[in-house]
Design a protein around this motif. Structure first.
Motif, short mmCIF file in Angstrom:
data_model
loop_
_atom_site.label_atom_id
_atom_site.label_comp_id
_atom_site.label_asym_id
_atom_site.label_seq_id
_atom_site.Cartn_x
_atom_site.Cartn_y
_atom_site.Cartn_z
N THR A 93 -28.98 13.21 27.87
CA THR A 93 -30.37 12.94 28.25
C THR A 93 -30.90 14.01 29.19
O THR A 93 -32.05 14.47 29.05
CB THR A 93 -30.48 11.56 28.92
OG1 THR A 93 -29.99 10.55 28.02
CG2 THR A 93 -31.91 11.24 29.30
N LEU A 94 -30.08 14.43 30.14
CA LEU A 94 -30.50 15.49 31.07
C LEU A 94 -30.82 16.78 30.32
O LEU A 94 -31.79 17.47 30.64
CB LEU A 94 -29.40 15.73 32.10
CG LEU A 94 -29.17 14.60 33.12
CD1 LEU A 94 -27.93 14.90 33.96
CD2 LEU A 94 -30.39 14.41 34.01
N ARG A 95 -30.01 17.10 29.33
CA ARG A 95 -30.27 18.32 28.54
C ARG A 95 -31.58 18.22 27.78
O ARG A 95 -32.33 19.21 27.68
CB ARG A 95 -29.10 18.58 27.59
CG ARG A 95 -27.81 19.00 28.29
CD ARG A 95 -26.80 19.51 27.28
NE ARG A 95 -25.55 19.87 27.93
CZ ARG A 95 -24.48 19.07 28.02
NH1 ARG A 95 -24.53 17.85 27.47
NH2 ARG A 95 -23.39 19.46 28.62
N ASP B 105 -21.29 16.22 36.72
CA ASP B 105 -21.43 15.72 38.10
C ASP B 105 -22.76 14.97 38.25
O ASP B 105 -22.81 13.89 38.84
CB ASP B 105 -21.37 16.87 39.11
CG ASP B 105 -20.00 17.50 39.21
OD1 ASP B 105 -19.00 16.79 38.95
OD2 ASP B 105 -19.94 18.69 39.54
N LEU B 106 -23.84 15.58 37.74
CA LEU B 106 -25.15 14.93 37.82
C LEU B 106 -25.14 13.59 37.08
O LEU B 106 -25.71 12.60 37.55
CB LEU B 106 -26.24 15.83 37.24
CG LEU B 106 -26.54 17.15 37.97
CD1 LEU B 106 -27.77 17.80 37.34
CD2 LEU B 106 -26.75 16.94 39.45
N GLU B 107 -24.49 13.56 35.92
CA GLU B 107 -24.38 12.31 35.17
C GLU B 107 -23.67 11.24 35.98
O GLU B 107 -24.11 10.10 36.07
CB GLU B 107 -23.64 12.55 33.85
CG GLU B 107 -23.38 11.28 33.05
CD GLU B 107 -22.59 11.53 31.78
OE1 GLU B 107 -21.73 10.68 31.45
OE2 GLU B 107 -22.83 12.57 31.12
N HIS B 108 -22.55 11.64 36.58
CA HIS B 108 -21.73 10.69 37.33
C HIS B 108 -22.46 10.15 38.55
O HIS B 108 -22.39 8.96 38.86
CB HIS B 108 -20.42 11.37 37.76
CG HIS B 108 -19.45 10.46 38.42
ND1 HIS B 108 -18.88 9.40 37.76
CD2 HIS B 108 -18.95 10.44 39.68
CE1 HIS B 108 -18.06 8.76 38.58
NE2 HIS B 108 -18.09 9.36 39.75
N LEU B 109 -23.20 11.01 39.23
CA LEU B 109 -23.84 10.62 40.48
C LEU B 109 -25.17 9.90 40.27
O LEU B 109 -25.58 9.10 41.11
CB LEU B 109 -24.06 11.86 41.36
CG LEU B 109 -22.77 12.54 41.85
CD1 LEU B 109 -23.10 13.89 42.45
CD2 LEU B 109 -22.05 11.66 42.85
N SER B 110 -25.84 10.17 39.16
CA SER B 110 -27.15 9.58 38.92
C SER B 110 -27.14 8.44 37.91
O SER B 110 -28.06 7.61 37.89
CB SER B 110 -28.14 10.64 38.43
OG SER B 110 -27.79 11.07 37.11
N GLY B 111 -26.11 8.39 37.08
CA GLY B 111 -26.07 7.40 36.03
C GLY B 111 -26.85 7.78 34.78
O GLY B 111 -26.93 7.00 33.83
N ILE B 112 -27.42 8.99 34.76
CA ILE B 112 -28.17 9.47 33.59
C ILE B 112 -27.25 10.33 32.73
O ILE B 112 -26.61 11.27 33.23
CB ILE B 112 -29.40 10.29 34.03
CG1 ILE B 112 -30.33 9.42 34.88
CG2 ILE B 112 -30.15 10.84 32.81
CD1 ILE B 112 -31.46 10.19 35.52
#
Length: 299
Positions: free
Chosen positions: A19-21, A8-15
């Motif tokens: 990378t987030l991990r 969800d974070l990937e989809h909403l932020s584009g990151i």
């Protein structure tokens, strides 16, 4: 409060989730929570932080420097970017944060400053409409709650109404007539309301009938006004019918009017449309149509 997966974070932020991990491990940037069954999740504060990080990173600030910022420094940097950036993508991120925080004052400042720089129509087309599309994605993924969506919709509606009130009223009596309405049960009117503004700004005569209009009331209004064009938006399925059935009913009831339809239930659905029905994929399509059929020169 909403919970999010890393996807969800990937989809909403584009990151990217990968990378987030890495940022979690290397910089302790965000700390996932866990459900009773040990499933990782993130909350709304995490989403807001990642949106902030994405905006700063897109403006050339290194992630190592971002990770060292306090929340106060982070907020100050975000405000500085949104105040000075001419990039509409940056402004969309800033509006998203306004929505999450229910920050009306900040919303007003962003919209008003862009309107002064670019004019109302360009601000709507390049900033507000893409922002509303992003809200639609967030709504479908439960990233925002109804209060946040209603908050933004109310503010945008106010802006459009003020702009419509400021338009000239001495319309050429020979101008083409448009009747705008939403099917019974349909409440999402912001795009239709802005279409009202666009048509009037190009010399068209408009009757705006608004949300959730029963078909019998539409027939009565049509008999009185006799418009050349009917415009509607099908975001959800029409009450007691399919989109195809509803469009065919409009076509049969109003064979002498051209019917312009748009919305999620129409665009990209490969519907077989009657001869007097035209699908509009975007507001730019509407602008082109109105200008081609206008009796005046576009200002």
């Amino acid at each position: 409060m909403a919970n999010y997966s890393i996807k969800d974070l990937e989809h909403l932020s584009g990151i990217k989730a990968h990378t987030l991990r890495i940022w979690e491990q290397r910089y302790n940037l965000i700390n996932p929570k866990r459900t009773e069954t040990n499933i990782r999740f993130y909350d709304q504060d995490d989403l807001k932080l990642i949106l902030n990080v994405s905006l700063l990173k897109d403006n050339g600030i290194k992630i190592s420097k971002i990770a060292e910022m306090t929340r106060e420094q982070l907020n100050e940097a975000i405000i500085n970017i949104s105040d000075n950036s001419t990039n509409f993508a940056d402004q969309i991120y800033a509006l998203t944060l306004c929505m999450i925080d229910l920050d009306e004052q900040r919303f007003e400042k962003i919209i008003n400053s862009n309107t002064l720089k670019h004019g109302f129509e360009r601000t709507m087309m390049n900033l507000v409409i893409p922002f509303l599309s992003k809200i639609g994605v967030m709504w479908l993924t439960d990233a925002i709650n109804p209060a946040q969506e209603h908050f933004i919709s109310h503010l945008v509606r106010q802006k459009i109404m003020v702009a419509i009130d400021g338009q000239q009223t001495n319309v050429d009596s020979s101008a083409k007539k448009y009747m705008l309405f939403l099917p019974e049960g349909e409440l999402h009117e912001l795009i239709l309301l802005f279409a009202n503004y666009l048509i009037k700004s190009r010399g068209g005569r408009v009757i705006y009938l608004g949300q959730t209009l029963p078909i019998d009331d539409l027939k009565m209004a049509h008999e009185i006004y006799e418009p050349e064009y009917l415009i509607t938006v099908l975001t959800g399925k029409p009450l007691n019918s399919t989109p195809t059935e509803y469009i065919e009913e409009l076509s049969n009831l109003f064979p002498d009017s051209e019917i312009l339809v748009s919305g999620r239930q129409v665009v990209g659905q490969d519907l077989q449309l009657p001869d007097n029905v035209t699908s509009l994929a975007s507001l730019n399509d509407l602008i082109t149509f109105v200008e081609e059929n206008s009796t005046i020169t576009t200002p």
